[in-house]
Design a protein around this motif. Structure first.
Motif, short mmCIF file in Angstrom:
data_model
loop_
_atom_site.label_atom_id
_atom_site.label_comp_id
_atom_site.label_asym_id
_atom_site.label_seq_id
_atom_site.Cartn_x
_atom_site.Cartn_y
_atom_site.Cartn_z
N PRO A 85 41.57 74.40 68.34
CA PRO A 85 41.78 74.60 70.03
C PRO A 85 40.83 73.69 70.49
O PRO A 85 40.93 73.37 71.84
CB PRO A 85 41.29 76.16 70.39
CG PRO A 85 40.57 76.70 68.89
CD PRO A 85 41.26 75.74 67.89
N ALA A 86 39.86 73.16 69.86
CA ALA A 86 38.82 71.98 70.52
C ALA A 86 39.74 70.79 71.05
O ALA A 86 39.34 70.50 72.23
CB ALA A 86 37.87 71.47 69.70
N HIS A 87 40.80 70.48 70.50
CA HIS A 87 41.47 69.30 70.92
C HIS A 87 42.13 69.58 72.43
O HIS A 87 42.32 68.83 73.12
CB HIS A 87 42.48 69.00 69.98
CG HIS A 87 41.91 68.33 68.69
ND1 HIS A 87 42.63 68.34 67.36
CD2 HIS A 87 40.94 67.55 68.58
CE1 HIS A 87 41.90 67.82 66.63
NE2 HIS A 87 40.79 67.47 67.18
N PHE A 88 42.60 70.88 72.76
CA PHE A 88 43.26 71.29 73.72
C PHE A 88 42.03 71.27 75.04
O PHE A 88 42.53 71.11 76.04
CB PHE A 88 44.03 72.80 73.47
CG PHE A 88 45.05 72.57 72.70
CD1 PHE A 88 46.49 72.06 73.03
CD2 PHE A 88 45.03 73.02 71.31
CE1 PHE A 88 47.42 71.86 71.98
CE2 PHE A 88 45.77 72.74 70.48
CZ PHE A 88 47.15 72.32 70.64
N ASP A 89 40.97 71.90 74.63
CA ASP A 89 39.67 71.73 75.53
C ASP A 89 39.48 70.36 76.02
O ASP A 89 39.27 70.14 77.00
CB ASP A 89 38.65 72.58 74.86
CG ASP A 89 38.84 73.91 74.76
OD1 ASP A 89 39.66 74.64 75.41
OD2 ASP A 89 37.88 74.49 73.85
N PHE A 211 49.04 62.90 69.89
CA PHE A 211 48.68 63.79 68.72
C PHE A 211 49.34 63.48 67.61
O PHE A 211 50.61 63.77 67.65
CB PHE A 211 48.95 65.07 69.55
CG PHE A 211 47.87 65.86 70.45
CD1 PHE A 211 47.07 66.68 70.08
CD2 PHE A 211 47.72 65.28 71.62
CE1 PHE A 211 46.12 67.29 70.76
CE2 PHE A 211 46.78 65.62 72.58
CZ PHE A 211 46.08 66.79 72.08
N LEU A 212 48.62 63.22 66.69
CA LEU A 212 49.09 62.76 65.27
C LEU A 212 48.22 63.67 64.36
O LEU A 212 47.40 63.36 63.43
CB LEU A 212 48.84 61.22 64.80
CG LEU A 212 49.58 60.82 63.61
CD1 LEU A 212 50.89 60.74 63.49
CD2 LEU A 212 48.72 59.31 63.50
N ILE A 242 44.42 61.36 68.75
CA ILE A 242 44.00 62.75 68.36
C ILE A 242 44.66 63.10 66.97
O ILE A 242 45.65 63.15 66.80
CB ILE A 242 44.31 63.75 69.22
CG1 ILE A 242 43.92 63.65 70.54
CG2 ILE A 242 43.33 65.16 68.75
CD1 ILE A 242 42.55 63.17 70.92
N LEU A 243 43.62 62.99 65.82
CA LEU A 243 43.84 63.52 64.69
C LEU A 243 43.68 64.92 64.26
O LEU A 243 43.07 65.39 65.00
CB LEU A 243 43.29 62.59 63.50
CG LEU A 243 43.53 61.04 63.92
CD1 LEU A 243 42.92 60.29 62.55
CD2 LEU A 243 45.09 60.69 63.84
N GLY A 244 43.92 65.40 63.32
CA GLY A 244 43.52 66.84 62.71
C GLY A 244 42.29 66.70 62.14
O GLY A 244 41.58 65.63 61.86
N THR A 258 35.92 55.46 67.96
CA THR A 258 35.42 56.87 67.72
C THR A 258 34.60 57.72 68.75
O THR A 258 33.43 57.13 69.04
CB THR A 258 34.84 57.06 66.27
OG1 THR A 258 35.50 56.52 65.49
CG2 THR A 258 34.55 58.52 66.11
N LEU A 259 35.17 58.54 69.41
CA LEU A 259 34.55 59.42 70.50
C LEU A 259 33.84 60.62 69.77
O LEU A 259 32.53 60.91 70.13
CB LEU A 259 35.50 60.00 71.50
CG LEU A 259 36.30 58.77 72.35
CD1 LEU A 259 37.16 59.26 73.23
CD2 LEU A 259 35.40 57.83 72.88
N ARG A 260 34.47 61.14 68.60
CA ARG A 260 33.88 62.31 68.16
C ARG A 260 34.74 62.26 66.78
O ARG A 260 35.87 61.66 66.88
CB ARG A 260 33.54 63.53 69.15
CG ARG A 260 34.96 63.96 69.55
CD ARG A 260 34.88 65.25 70.36
NE ARG A 260 34.26 64.95 71.59
CZ ARG A 260 33.95 65.81 72.79
NH1 ARG A 260 34.35 67.25 72.71
NH2 ARG A 260 33.30 65.42 73.72
N PRO A 261 34.35 63.24 65.98
CA PRO A 261 35.37 63.34 64.78
C PRO A 261 36.76 63.89 65.24
O PRO A 261 36.72 64.82 65.92
CB PRO A 261 34.68 64.46 63.91
CG PRO A 261 33.23 64.35 64.22
CD PRO A 261 33.11 63.90 65.65
N SER A 262 37.96 62.81 64.70
CA SER A 262 39.10 63.36 65.02
C SER A 262 39.70 63.00 66.20
O SER A 262 40.92 63.03 66.56
CB SER A 262 39.45 64.88 64.63
OG SER A 262 39.06 65.58 65.75
N ILE A 263 38.86 62.32 67.06
CA ILE A 263 39.33 62.10 68.53
C ILE A 263 38.76 60.58 68.69
O ILE A 263 37.62 60.03 68.50
CB ILE A 263 38.54 62.88 69.57
CG1 ILE A 263 39.08 64.35 69.49
CG2 ILE A 263 39.00 62.32 71.11
CD1 ILE A 263 38.17 65.36 70.58
#
Length: 279
Positions: A85-89, A211-212, A242-244, A258-263
């Motif tokens: 859910p952090a990715h949707f936030d 989103f990948l 956006i990765l997993g 890199t903005l944050r891990p996975s983003i």
């Protein structure tokens, strides 16, 4: 006709090789149970006595349809609404406010049975009304057909916010009794398409967000590099990738910040273009 339920090392190798060449997905030698668990019924349906006979059949021209079925069975993975859910936030709180008032173009590049693109669509509809469009793709024709229907077992929606469940889903009737259905207005705004990530999208397509998620883990590094190059070609400068959460770009040459891990974010100016200008 009786058939052998065990699989020879040679038949397993041929199946793994076909999936890797076709979809880029690595099925490890320890995945014998997965392969046989998903394919054993196909031997009976095709009237074949063994996996060796099965791989011989799919290698012939008359096995083209069965090749597609096999690929669907071996590349489909379980998912659910609002996974990670952090990715949707981040989409709601960071990407959408920075994007402004124009149409937000999103590509969900591993759509599976539709839970992820519909989760994204709900956030977009909630935050920007109709100022968005979405492409949702997968290599499996079976899951794309299922995603277009937008019909799900109730337990697949356990992580969905209650207000979204009320606004964007309806109880199924008739043959869909006991299921939940995504409302037509949302389904119609998501464009589902069959696509192999080993191939590029048309040059005319440029997306603000891609989103990948949870697909790179199935590729070896050379295939990851190829897939990411294809995907980033379709991401506009300044766009977000956006990765997993379990995936990273370590050991890969990828021109993103890199903005944050996975983003990640693609630089506003392509670095190669900047180098040419600077020289």
């Amino acid at each position: 006709m009786s058939f052998r339920s065990d699989i020879s090392a040679f038949a397993l190798h041929r199946i793994r090789d076909f999936v890797h060449r076709t979809a880029g997905i690595v099925i490890g030698p320890d995945k014998t149970a997965l392969v046989t668990g998903r394919l054993w019924r196909r031997l009976a349906i095709c009237g074949l006595p063994s996996y060796d006979a099965y791989v011989d059949f799919i290698a012939r021209p008359e096995g083209a349809q069965e090749r597609s079925i096999m690929l669907d069975l071996l590349t489909t993975n379980e998912t659910y609404f609002f996974r990670e859910p952090a990715h949707f936030d981040f989409l709601r709180n960071e990407i959408i406010p920075q994007h402004g008032n124009g149409t937000l173009r999103v590509w969900c590049a591993a759509a599976s049975t539709g839970e992820e693109p519909y989760s994204l669509a709900m956030v977009l509809a909630d935050c920007v009304g109709n100022r968005w469009d979405m492409l949702a793709t997968d290599i499996s024709s079976a899951v794309i057909a299922q995603a277009r229907k937008g019909v799900y077992r109730a337990e697949r929606l356990n992580h969905m916010p209650a207000d979204y469940l009320k606004r964007f889903c309806r109880r199924g009737i008739g043959e869909y009794e006991g299921m939940l259905v995504v409302v037509p207005s949302l389904r119609e705004q998501v464009n589902f398409d069959l696509h192999n990530l080993l191939n590029t999208r048309p040059d005319s397509e440029q997306f603000d967000v891609i989103f990948l998620r949870n697909v790179l883990i199935y590729f070896d590094n050379p295939t990851k590099q190829r897939v990411l190059a294809n995907v980033l070609r379709a991401l506009r400068p300044g766009g977000w990738l956006i990765l997993g959460h379990c995936e990273s770009l370590q050991g890969l040459q990828v021109p993103v910040d890199t903005l944050r891990p996975s983003i990640y974010r693609k630089p506003a100016m392509d670095r190669r273009a900047f180098t040419r200008i600077a020289s």
